[in-house]
Design a protein around this motif. Structure first.
Motif, mmCIF file in Angstrom:
data_model
loop_
_atom_site.group_PDB
_atom_site.id
_atom_site.type_symbol
_atom_site.label_atom_id
_atom_site.label_comp_id
_atom_site.label_asym_id
_atom_site.label_seq_id
_atom_site.Cartn_x
_atom_site.Cartn_y
_atom_site.Cartn_z
ATOM 1 N N ALA A 7 1.943 0.620 -12.975
ATOM 2 C CA ALA A 7 2.716 -0.103 -11.955
ATOM 3 C C ALA A 7 2.185 0.191 -10.558
ATOM 4 O O ALA A 7 2.100 -0.711 -9.714
ATOM 5 N N ALA A 8 1.813 1.455 -10.305
ATOM 6 C CA ALA A 8 1.241 1.802 -9.002
ATOM 7 C C ALA A 8 -0.084 1.086 -8.783
ATOM 8 O O ALA A 8 -0.349 0.558 -7.690
ATOM 9 N N CYS A 9 -0.920 1.042 -9.805
ATOM 10 C CA CYS A 9 -2.212 0.356 -9.672
ATOM 11 C C CYS A 9 -2.020 -1.146 -9.467
ATOM 12 O O CYS A 9 -2.731 -1.760 -8.658
ATOM 13 N N ALA A 10 -1.088 -1.747 -10.205
ATOM 14 C CA ALA A 10 -0.845 -3.179 -10.052
ATOM 15 C C ALA A 10 -0.359 -3.503 -8.645
ATOM 16 O O ALA A 10 -0.758 -4.511 -8.045
ATOM 17 N N LEU A 11 0.487 -2.646 -8.087
ATOM 18 C CA LEU A 11 0.982 -2.875 -6.728
ATOM 19 C C LEU A 11 -0.145 -2.725 -5.713
ATOM 20 O O LEU A 11 -0.236 -3.485 -4.748
ATOM 21 N N ALA A 12 -1.025 -1.736 -5.930
ATOM 22 C CA ALA A 12 -2.157 -1.562 -5.023
ATOM 23 C C ALA A 12 -3.107 -2.750 -5.088
ATOM 24 O O ALA A 12 -3.591 -3.239 -4.053
ATOM 25 N N LEU A 13 -3.376 -3.274 -6.295
ATOM 26 C CA LEU A 13 -4.239 -4.447 -6.429
ATOM 27 C C LEU A 13 -3.605 -5.678 -5.796
ATOM 28 O O LEU A 13 -4.304 -6.506 -5.202
ATOM 29 N N VAL A 18 0.838 -1.204 0.000
ATOM 30 C CA VAL A 18 0.000 0.000 0.000
ATOM 31 C C VAL A 18 0.872 1.253 0.000
ATOM 32 O O VAL A 18 0.657 2.198 -0.776
ATOM 33 N N ALA A 19 1.878 1.269 0.881
ATOM 34 C CA ALA A 19 2.781 2.420 0.929
ATOM 35 C C ALA A 19 3.538 2.572 -0.389
ATOM 36 O O ALA A 19 3.727 3.687 -0.888
ATOM 37 N N GLY A 20 3.969 1.441 -0.972
ATOM 38 C CA GLY A 20 4.677 1.505 -2.249
ATOM 39 C C GLY A 20 3.804 2.028 -3.372
ATOM 40 O O GLY A 20 4.246 2.822 -4.206
ATOM 41 N N ALA A 21 2.539 1.608 -3.407
ATOM 42 C CA ALA A 21 1.633 2.102 -4.440
ATOM 43 C C ALA A 21 1.399 3.605 -4.292
ATOM 44 O O ALA A 21 1.378 4.350 -5.284
ATOM 45 N N CYS A 22 1.234 4.057 -3.057
ATOM 46 C CA CYS A 22 1.042 5.500 -2.829
ATOM 47 C C CYS A 22 2.284 6.286 -3.244
ATOM 48 O O CYS A 22 2.177 7.359 -3.859
ATOM 49 N N CYS A 23 3.466 5.753 -2.929
ATOM 50 C CA CYS A 23 4.706 6.441 -3.297
ATOM 51 C C CYS A 23 4.884 6.487 -4.812
ATOM 52 O O CYS A 23 5.311 7.507 -5.372
ATOM 53 N N LEU A 24 4.551 5.388 -5.497
ATOM 54 C CA LEU A 24 4.656 5.399 -6.955
ATOM 55 C C LEU A 24 3.652 6.372 -7.568
ATOM 56 O O LEU A 24 3.957 7.047 -8.559
ATOM 57 N N GLY A 25 2.455 6.455 -6.995
ATOM 58 C CA GLY A 25 1.480 7.425 -7.488
ATOM 59 C C GLY A 25 1.947 8.850 -7.290
ATOM 60 O O GLY A 25 1.810 9.702 -8.187
#
Length: 444
Positions: free
Chosen positions: A411-417, A310-317
């Motif tokens: 990539a951010a969406c894939a990590l969040a999913l 979750v933190a990684g997806a937010c950071c990528l976004g």
């Protein structure tokens, strides 16, 4: 009874480590100084047309050897004395940079010569960096290994930041000859420092080796003559990743993200010249913003709340927004601030996920896993350099910024999913025992 460990900073009480550490600082500063300086020289002075392709080829030459030569480097580091490898790599790099300095002093060196020098210097660095990390146990006591490793990683970022600041400024004020001469002096100093350090020949004190031998003899005779346990065989990476689907999917996400984040090193000089109309000082400011943000992110990344995915997806976004904004707002303070935010996101993400992999990957599999992880992630650097460099001759730098931001969103969406659909697996109870797919959260 074990003698108490001396107090004080490690570099003050261990001269061998201090010397090798200073050598690392010099080589890291030299390689970043050369990369940033020559990238700016290509865009601002050397090439009139196809600047993007020329700078992309240069960055690809700087990043390709570490990926292509990974098996050769691993074999050399395992076969030869580490001090010899480090000294030889730094010494050869000094010779290459010195030849380029003399060549450039007589006039502008041809682009092909600069590319050849970049390949040679990158090859030397590809041997130096992993050998240095491997040799830490030969320089410090076992109790100091973690301190030495952390010190080495943190100062590596600082040295790279310092080199990036000097690269473009040196080219503007003194030319490529002075840039190459400075790099040659740094590499030569590193070779001398490494040669002056005393390495432990076997990575352990003689007394420790004797105790190990006695323990092996005792273990062989234990349990009514039962043979001692044989060392675990090294498992192929395909099997390791096959049993860690959660980790494998995260690596795929970050490999895709790297194709867009790595392009920033090509975009910065193009953006500086075409959009900002700045010089070497502007390049230095933007590189410092990016590197400074990454350094702060490395120290504060553990404080980001939430699960790593979750933190990684937010950071990528957030990084996607930060990299795209310069495509809309072309003011220097805005661009510098956006690069600082993007650097912070990159540093924070790296810390969170390397820590996650340290917990999830079995101990026996970690050397192979992290070596291949670096090679897989690093393989995107030359690809990104060539693609974005070529595109820079057809599209404006503002468009490239927007492409970077949009490209990061999948990539951010894939990590969040991945985080929403798959529970985060728990660390193995026995790290030395290979994990099965069921112990990794049951992900398929």
């Amino acid at each position: 009874m074990t003698a108490p460990r001396p107090a004080g900073p490690l570099i003050l009480r261990n001269r061998a480590f201090a010397a090798v550490w200073l050598g690392q600082v010099l080589t890291q500063a030299a390689v970043r100084m050369f990369q940033v300086g020559v990238s700016w020289w290509i865009v601002a002075y050397a090439v009139a047309d196809a600047r993007g392709l020329a700078s992309g080829l240069f960055m690809a030459a700087c990043t390709l050897p570490a990926v292509v030569l990974a098996p050769v480097v691993a074999g050399a580091v395992g076969r030869f004395a580490h001090r010899s490898v480090l000294r030889g790599a730094a010494g050869l790099a000094a010779v290459v940079a010195g030849i380029l300095a003399v060549w450039a002093q007589g006039g502008g060196p041809p682009l092909a010569g600069v590319y050849a020098a970049a390949l040679a210097l990158a090859t030397c660095q590809a041997f130096f960096d992993p050998c240095l990390t491997t040799s830490v146990p030969e320089l410090v006591d076992d109790a100091d290994i973690e301190t030495a490793t952390g010190f080495e990683l943190s100062t590596q970022s600082l040295a790279g930041l310092g080199g990036a600041l000097l690269g473009a400024l040196t080219v503007d004020r003194a030319g490529v000859a002075a840039l190459a001469a400075g790099c040659a002096a740094a590499y030569a100093g590193a070779a001398v420092l490494v040669a002056s350090a005393r390495f432990r020949t076997a990575g352990a004190a003689p007394a420790d080796q004797a105790q190990t031998g006695q323990a092996e003899q005792a273990g062989g005779a234990d349990q009514a003559g039962a043979p001692a346990a044989a060392p675990a065989a090294r498992r192929p990476l395909r099997r390791i990743l096959g049993e860690l689907p959660y980790v494998r999917r995260i690596l795929v996400c970050f490999t895709a993200a790297n194709l867009f984040t790595a392009a920033v090193f090509v975009v910065i000089p193009l953006y500086t010249r075409s959009v900002l109309g700045g010089g070497g000082g502007t390049v230095a400011l933007l590189e410092a913003s990016l590197g400074g943000g990454a350094l702060v992110g490395a120290f504060t990344g553990t404080r980001v709340p939430g699960r790593p995915t979750v933190a990684g997806a937010c950071c990528l976004g957030l990084m996607a927004v930060a990299l795209a904004l310069p495509g809309v707002f072309s003011h220097l303070p805005v661009v510098a601030g956006c690069l600082a935010v993007a650097g912070w996101c990159a540093g924070a993400v790296s810390v969170r996920f390397v820590a996650l992999f340290q917990r999830l990957v079995p101990t026996a599999d970690k050397p192979g896993f992290f070596a291949v992880m670096q090679a897989v992630l690093g393989a995107s650097l030359p690809v990104a350099s060539l693609v974005f460099g070529s595109a820079g001759d057809l599209l404006s730098p503002q468009t490239l910024c927007l492409v970077q931001g949009v490209g990061l969103l999948p990539a951010a969406c894939a990590l969040a999913l991945l985080g929403a659909r798959t529970p985060e697996p728990a660390p193995a109870a026995h790290p030395e025992t290979p994990q099965t797919p069921q112990t990794v959260g049951g992900a398929r």
